[in-house]
Design a protein around this motif. Structure first.
Motif, short mmCIF file in Angstrom:
data_model
loop_
_atom_site.label_atom_id
_atom_site.label_comp_id
_atom_site.label_asym_id
_atom_site.label_seq_id
_atom_site.Cartn_x
_atom_site.Cartn_y
_atom_site.Cartn_z
N ILE A 94 -7.58 -11.34 2.79
CA ILE A 94 -7.87 -11.55 1.47
C ILE A 94 -7.14 -10.62 0.76
N GLU A 95 -6.60 -10.98 -0.26
CA GLU A 95 -5.38 -10.41 -1.05
C GLU A 95 -6.08 -10.28 -2.18
N PRO A 96 -6.86 -9.17 -2.68
CA PRO A 96 -7.73 -9.14 -4.03
C PRO A 96 -6.88 -9.00 -5.24
N ILE A 128 -3.62 -5.26 0.87
CA ILE A 128 -3.40 -4.55 -0.57
C ILE A 128 -2.23 -4.67 -1.14
N GLU A 129 -2.37 -5.18 -2.16
CA GLU A 129 -0.99 -5.12 -3.19
C GLU A 129 -1.20 -4.07 -4.20
N SER A 130 -0.05 -3.16 -4.28
CA SER A 130 -0.04 -2.12 -5.21
C SER A 130 -0.23 -2.51 -6.51
N ALA A 131 0.25 -3.45 -7.06
CA ALA A 131 0.19 -3.92 -8.27
C ALA A 131 -1.11 -4.58 -8.62
N HIS A 132 -1.96 -5.01 -7.80
CA HIS A 132 -3.27 -5.56 -7.98
C HIS A 132 -4.29 -4.41 -7.96
N SER A 133 -3.98 -3.46 -7.12
CA SER A 133 -4.86 -2.03 -7.08
C SER A 133 -4.73 -1.52 -8.51
N VAL A 141 0.17 -5.07 3.78
CA VAL A 141 0.33 -4.64 2.22
C VAL A 141 1.30 -5.12 1.85
N HIS A 142 1.18 -5.50 0.60
CA HIS A 142 2.24 -6.16 -0.48
C HIS A 142 2.57 -4.84 -1.43
N LEU A 143 3.76 -4.18 -1.09
CA LEU A 143 4.33 -3.03 -1.75
C LEU A 143 5.11 -3.67 -2.91
N LEU A 187 6.98 -6.76 1.14
CA LEU A 187 7.67 -6.41 -0.19
C LEU A 187 7.28 -7.43 -1.12
N ASP A 188 6.38 -7.48 -1.82
CA ASP A 188 6.11 -8.49 -2.85
C ASP A 188 6.64 -8.22 -4.17
N VAL A 189 7.99 -8.17 -4.25
CA VAL A 189 8.62 -7.79 -5.42
C VAL A 189 9.34 -9.17 -6.20
MG MG Z 1 1.04 -10.22 -3.14
#
Ligand code: MG
Ligand code: XLS
Length: 345
Positions: free
Chosen positions: A172-174, A208-213, A236-238, A283-285
């Protein structure tokens, strides 16, 4: 030290389309993107179901699997692997009011159909990871759904996915909001809590995606640590994010360098990556809208480079000095040490 494996999705090289303007860069065919991903040193690719099989809604189940099998051959040709498949439940008109939390039965059934096809595609691509970014699973109009019923319905949908294939792992990518106003599963805590009440909690983890946190007002490194502590950090999605506004998907580290350092540090200290292609650095950039078409992979290359530079800093971190500072409660000294380390003094 773990060898980090880097991955991106085809959506990370895009035309620049956003809410206030149409695309301004030409569309690049998938195979050309894959070729460039390999050339710039990436190891694997993340897929939405319809990145892999674009016309899937109009194809038979067998045709979908055949198409994905051909794609696997293309990935092999470039030495790439598939990390995960994510059902894209936020594009179709039938999922406008959510997919797994849809109010109309036929819409829910469509969402489940897409989730099952995503599993078939994942299998054909050689991965067992299904990622759920629960984009529209929540409400725009607070009274538009019964939240308790819908959260149970979301749990049931995850159960259906787990039961469809005993090898599948659900990540799950919250995200707390956007495109909806209020998410039903906005943080790592929500995701793992829900996972614990499924038919097989051992097969539900998080990405865990940085931006989502940041959008949840939380610290990405601590969110990663929380999942690592429970052995649930499966991806991770950095990226980066300038405060709690719309989702920016900026190049990793460009806005919050110290926070980025601490993400790399927590991954490094906990041997994230040791389990091979199971643990990738995604890398979700997204490139800025202004970026010229001739150089539209630059944000990915920069993110990877910033990760590697921060990794080098993490390997040099002075744990002896840290212990002294902790013992004497001299956190001002520790903080300055970190700043100097990052500034190269
Ligand atoms: Mg993402
Ligand atoms: C959007 C999400 C999306 C997922 C993949 O915010 O990050 O890109 O990562 O479905």
């Amino acid at each position: 030290m773990a060898t980090f494996r880097f991955t991106v999705g085809p959506w990370n090289v895009h035309e620049g389309t956003e809410t206030f303007g149409p695309g301004i860069r030409p569309t690049i065919p998938l195979e050309e993107k894959l070729k460039t991903f390999a050339e710039i040193g990436l190891d694997g690719v993340q897929f939405h179901d319809d990145d892999a099989v674009p016309d899937m809604n109009n194809m038979s189940e067998k045709a979908i699997i055949d198409y994905a099998t051909d794609l696997k051959a293309t990935l092999d040709k470039y030495g790439l692997f598939a990390e995960f498949v994510a059902p894209r439940l936020w594009f179709d008109a039938r999922t406008n009011d959510g997919g797994f939390t849809a109010s109309r039965k036929e819409d829910y059934d469509f969402a489940i159909w897409r989730a099952k096809r995503s599993i078939d595609i994942a299998k054909a691509l050689g991965t067992n990871k299904i990622q759920l970014w629960l984009a529209r699973e929540g409400t725009l109009c607070a009274e538009g759904k019964n939240p308790v019923e819908k959260i149970i319905q979301l749990r049931d949908a995850i159960n259906t996915i787990l039961e469809y294939d005993p090898n599948v792992l659900v990540l799950i990518e919250p995200k707390p909001n956007e495109p909806i106003d209020r998410s039903y599963c906005g943080t790592a805590g929500h995701a793992l809590g829900l996972g614990a009440y499924t038919v097989d909690p051992g097969r539900v983890g998080v990405c865990i995606e940085s931006a989502h946190s940041v959008l949840a007002g939380l610290d990405p490194a601590n969110d990663m640590a929380y999942a690592l502590a429970l052995d649930k950090l499966w991806g991770v999605h950095l990226n980066d994010q300038n405060g709690m506004k719309y989702d920016q998907d900026k190049t990793f580290g460009v806005d919050n360098l110290r926070a980025a350092f601490n993400q790399v540090k927590v991954l490094y200290e906990n041997n994230f990556g040791d389990r091979g292609k199971f643990e990738c650095v995604g890398l979700d950039v997204k490139a800025m809208r202004t970026q010229p078409a001739e150089d539209c992979y630059r944000h990915i290359q920069n993110s990877k480079r910033i990760f590697e530079l921060l990794l080098e800093k993490a390997t040099r971190f002075d744990y002896k000095l840290q212990a002294e500072c902790v013992k004497t409660h001299n956190f001002e000294r520790l903080e300055m040490y970190v700043m100097e380390l990052l500034m190269g003094v």
